[in-house]
Design a protein around this motif. Structure first.
Motif, short mmCIF file in Angstrom:
data_model
loop_
_atom_site.label_atom_id
_atom_site.label_comp_id
_atom_site.label_asym_id
_atom_site.label_seq_id
_atom_site.Cartn_x
_atom_site.Cartn_y
_atom_site.Cartn_z
N ALA A 111 0.81 -1.21 0.00
CA ALA A 111 0.00 0.00 0.00
C ALA A 111 0.85 1.27 0.00
O ALA A 111 0.51 2.25 -0.67
N SER A 112 1.96 1.26 0.74
CA SER A 112 2.77 2.47 0.85
C SER A 112 3.70 2.69 -0.34
O SER A 112 4.35 3.72 -0.43
N MET A 113 3.77 1.70 -1.25
CA MET A 113 4.61 1.82 -2.45
C MET A 113 3.83 1.35 -3.66
O MET A 113 4.04 0.25 -4.17
N PRO A 114 2.91 2.18 -4.15
CA PRO A 114 2.05 1.76 -5.27
C PRO A 114 2.86 1.30 -6.47
O PRO A 114 3.75 2.00 -6.94
N GLY A 115 2.54 0.10 -6.96
CA GLY A 115 3.22 -0.44 -8.12
C GLY A 115 4.43 -1.28 -7.80
O GLY A 115 4.96 -1.96 -8.68
N TYR B 254 13.06 5.82 4.74
CA TYR B 254 13.10 4.38 4.45
C TYR B 254 11.82 3.65 4.84
O TYR B 254 11.71 2.45 4.61
N GLY B 255 10.87 4.33 5.44
CA GLY B 255 9.70 3.66 6.01
C GLY B 255 8.99 2.69 5.09
O GLY B 255 8.78 1.52 5.45
N PRO B 256 8.60 3.11 3.88
CA PRO B 256 7.88 2.18 3.01
C PRO B 256 8.69 0.94 2.62
O PRO B 256 8.13 -0.13 2.45
N TYR C 187 20.71 6.04 -4.35
CA TYR C 187 19.48 5.27 -4.14
C TYR C 187 18.32 6.24 -3.93
O TYR C 187 18.24 6.92 -2.92
N ASN C 188 17.45 6.31 -4.92
CA ASN C 188 16.20 7.08 -4.85
C ASN C 188 15.21 6.23 -4.04
O ASN C 188 14.53 5.38 -4.58
N VAL C 189 15.14 6.48 -2.74
CA VAL C 189 14.57 5.50 -1.82
C VAL C 189 13.05 5.52 -1.77
O VAL C 189 12.38 6.36 -2.39
N SER C 190 12.51 4.59 -0.98
CA SER C 190 11.07 4.33 -0.95
C SER C 190 10.25 5.55 -0.55
O SER C 190 9.18 5.79 -1.11
N GLY C 191 10.74 6.33 0.43
CA GLY C 191 9.99 7.51 0.85
C GLY C 191 9.92 8.57 -0.23
O GLY C 191 8.89 9.25 -0.40
N PHE D 250 10.00 7.95 -3.43
CA PHE D 250 9.06 7.37 -4.40
C PHE D 250 7.61 7.54 -3.92
O PHE D 250 6.75 7.99 -4.67
N ALA D 251 7.36 7.18 -2.65
CA ALA D 251 5.99 7.21 -2.12
C ALA D 251 5.42 8.63 -2.09
O ALA D 251 4.22 8.82 -2.35
N MET D 252 6.25 9.62 -1.78
CA MET D 252 5.77 11.01 -1.75
C MET D 252 5.24 11.43 -3.11
O MET D 252 4.15 12.01 -3.22
#
Length: 324
Positions: free
Chosen positions: A46-50, A202-204, A272-276, A278-280
């Motif tokens: 859910a926190s990282m669509p796709g 890094y949360g997601p 590293y283009n990290v998860s947070g 990306f998620a934002m």
């Protein structure tokens, strides 16, 4: 001076393209993949669509889709069925990442560069990147180093083209380089997460990789976001220990660090283009606040402009489609 000098003369049509200083190519992209030993079907996060967790049976197909888009490299993260204090599911010949490496290499061979994340956080039941002293609540540096060496060697035996240590343990690059060399893997390069900050971005990732901590945080081994000179020292040490590529993580809040490291060391530099990050952008786009394609391209271009030679990003497939 104006009006003789008009900067706008070079900003329209094909002239704009001719004077462009930085370009983004699919060859700059590294695609992160998550393979989960516990599932039979693809699972969304859910926190990282796709971004998906893949069963082993889907790994080769997903890698082939990335290769068909022209993406030259992927990095594998594993979610094991068994976790323990030591993270012992990280280095077995029949563990999840080792199996995934073989699947991808059997399917694609030299058409895909396979990188493996070398860390224990996904494999330990406490979620930290090294062994721990539970009574003291401490993460143990030196006892962790041989385990990282064993893990790197097992990945190389499975067919990995490159290993990427991410645990931020002091001395980890030297330990891994020695372990690889002693096991006749002198040709395997190391991409070190050399300047990895203790970041809230890094949360997601911890959702999709199932690697949250059960106590404390990672601030005793990941870098203070306030520090810049420390990043230079960290990179220098990793280079001296045998790192072939150095990495900055996260990317967008640390563009100044990418710039400094590239200029200081003039060696292959990853970001590293990290998860947070990306998620934002995904969340803002889903709410109609931003144009997803445009902000994706602008963000990755800024990382390249700062000095990164390669970018690990969850946007890799979307960006490759856009560039095509």
């Amino acid at each position: 001076m104006f009006p003789e000098l008009r900067m706008r003369r070079l900003r329209s049509g094909k002239i704009r393209d001719l004077v462009r200083e930085t370009s983004l190519s699919v060859d700059d992209l590294i695609y992160p993949m998550f393979v989960d030993e516990n599932i039979d079907d693809v699972q969304n996060t859910a926190s990282m669509p796709g971004v998906e967790r893949l069963p082993l049976s889907k790994v080769a197909d997903d890698a082939k889709e990335a290769a068909d888009l022209g993406i030259p490299a992927l990095i594998l993260f594993g979610i094991p069925s068994k976790k323990d204090d030591m993270g012992s599911s990280a280095w077995g010949d029949e563990d999840i990442v080792q199996k995934a490496v073989r699947e991808v290499k059997d399917e694609l061979g030299k058409d895909m560069l396979v990188i493996t994340d070398v860390c224990l956080c996904e494999y330990t039941d406490h979620g930290h990147c090294g062994m721990i002293d539970r009574e003291k609540g401490e993460i143990l540096n030196d006892p962790t180093l041989p385990l990282l060496g064993k893990t790197a060697v097992s990945h190389a035996k499975a067919g990995a083209d490159m290993v990427a240590p991410s645990g931020m343990m002091d001395g980890m690059i030297g330990a891994i380089r020695s372990a690889l060399d002693e096991n006749n893997f002198k040709e395997i390069p190391i991409m070190s997460y050399a300047a990895k900050y203790s970041s809230a971005f890094y949360g997601p990732f911890r959702d999709v990789a199932d690697s949250g901590c059960c106590f404390g945080d990672r601030s005793t081994y990941q870098m203070d976001p306030a520090n810049s000179e420390e990043a230079i020292r960290e990179v220098e040490l990793d280079v001296l220990e045998g790192a072939d590529i150095v990495m900055v993580k996260p990317a967008l809040p640390y563009l100044d660090i990418i710039y400094r490291i590239k200029n200081e060391f003039k060696m292959p530099t990853a970001a590293y283009n990290v998860s947070g990050e990306f998620a934002m952008l995904k969340a803002a786009a889903q709410n109609g606040w931003l144009d997803e394609k445009q902000v994706m391209h602008e963000s990755l271009l800024s990382i390249k402009r700062a000095g990164a030679d390669m970018i690990l990003t969850y946007f890799a497939r979307d960006m490759a489609k856009m560039l095509k």
